[in-house]
Scaffold this motif. Structure first.
Motif, PDB file in Angstrom:
ATOM      1  N   LEU A 147      17.080 -70.304  -5.823  1.00 56.21           N
ATOM      2  CA  LEU A 147      18.324 -69.824  -5.233  1.00 56.21           C
ATOM      3  C   LEU A 147      18.588 -68.376  -5.614  1.00 56.21           C
ATOM      4  O   LEU A 147      19.320 -67.672  -4.917  1.00 56.21           O
ATOM      5  CB  LEU A 147      19.492 -70.705  -5.682  1.00 56.21           C
ATOM      6  CG  LEU A 147      19.421 -72.171  -5.249  1.00 56.21           C
ATOM      7  CD1 LEU A 147      20.612 -72.947  -5.805  1.00 56.21           C
ATOM      8  CD2 LEU A 147      19.377 -72.286  -3.731  1.00 56.21           C
ATOM      9  N   ALA A 157      16.764 -74.507   1.653  1.00 56.44           N
ATOM     10  CA  ALA A 157      17.678 -75.012   2.687  1.00 56.44           C
ATOM     11  C   ALA A 157      17.077 -76.148   3.500  1.00 56.44           C
ATOM     12  O   ALA A 157      17.746 -76.691   4.393  1.00 56.44           O
ATOM     13  CB  ALA A 157      18.081 -73.870   3.612  1.00 56.44           C
ATOM     14  N   SER A 192      15.592 -79.900   4.447  1.00 60.29           N
ATOM     15  CA  SER A 192      15.707 -81.305   4.068  1.00 60.29           C
ATOM     16  C   SER A 192      14.351 -81.795   3.589  1.00 60.29           C
ATOM     17  O   SER A 192      13.318 -81.134   3.783  1.00 60.29           O
ATOM     18  CB  SER A 192      16.152 -82.137   5.271  1.00 60.29           C
ATOM     19  OG  SER A 192      15.124 -82.136   6.268  1.00 60.29           O
TER      20      SER A 192
END
Length: 219
Positions: free
Chosen positions: A170, A191, A193
């Motif tokens: 991040l 970001a 899934s």
């Protein structure tokens, strides 16, 4: 004010302890959490916070005891299980076998239940081609873990191996740029899934996938 009105208000005790910890006043925070524990003796989240405070106070065995009790109440609390593994690093009675056994237990409890994709692999079986190696990590930045795996990436034989990095980091810094330059293909994945990351890995035709995060944050 909330505790002045109701000294046994659980949410206020928990929040107050959290603020006191941020203010580097762990002994005062501990008093609040110990009171909260009398109100909620079998709350895993209370025990986790109590364990973290014991860590701050360098009371490793008491921290470990909190994590073990919390896991006995709810074995599938992955974050608490991770805290237990980290805390074992500070206790001399645990050797390599005990550490490996606990990591295996983490896999069995927290990971094995995830159902893997049943999509077939379409990778070429040509033995003379480059092998494609993928690395998944949330620590492609200035992080202690990067000190361990960084040399592996920097010493790869680029003739025989293609390197793909799936970064869940991040925070971006100069180390992130360093790793980007080492990779043949760089994939930001924070970001995505689970299903999207699985599909991307298959589309990149990865032959060997290496998980660099394990039980740690961002896995």
């Amino acid at each position: 004010f909330a505790l002045a009105i109701n000294p046994a208000y659980p949410e206020a005790l928990l929040n107050c302890a959290g603020v006191l910890r941020q203010l580097h006043r762990p002994e005062e925070a501990l008093t609040r959490l110990q009171k909260l524990r009398t109100l909620r003796p079998e709350d895993p989240d209370v025990l986790r916070n109590l364990g973290i405070l014991f860590q701050d106070l360098r009371r490793s065995r008491e921290a470990l005891g909190c994590y073990e009790l919390a896991l006995s109440l709810d074995p599938h609390q992955a974050h608490i299980h991770s805290c237990k593994i980290f805390q074992m690093d500070f206790l001399p009675e645990f050797g390599f076998e005990e550490h490996q056994r606990e990591r295996t237990a983490f896999f069995d409890r927290q990971v094995r239940g995830f159902v893997p994709s049943e999509a077939p692999f379409s990778n070429s079986k040509d033995p003379s081609r480059q092998l494609v190696v993928g690395y998944v990590s949330a620590d492609f930045n200035h992080h202690s873990a990067a000190l361990c795996f960084g040399p592996v990436l920097s010493h790869h034989d680029k003739t025989n191996f293609k390197i793909v990095c799936y970064s869940g980091a991040l925070e971006q810094d100069d180390w992130t740029l360093y790793f980007q330059n080492l990779a043949d293909l760089w994939r930001p994945s924070a970001a995505l899934s689970d299903e999207a990351l699985d599909a991307q890995i298959r589309a990149d035709q990865i032959d060997i996938l290496v998980d660099l995060s394990g039980h740690s944050l961002g896995n």
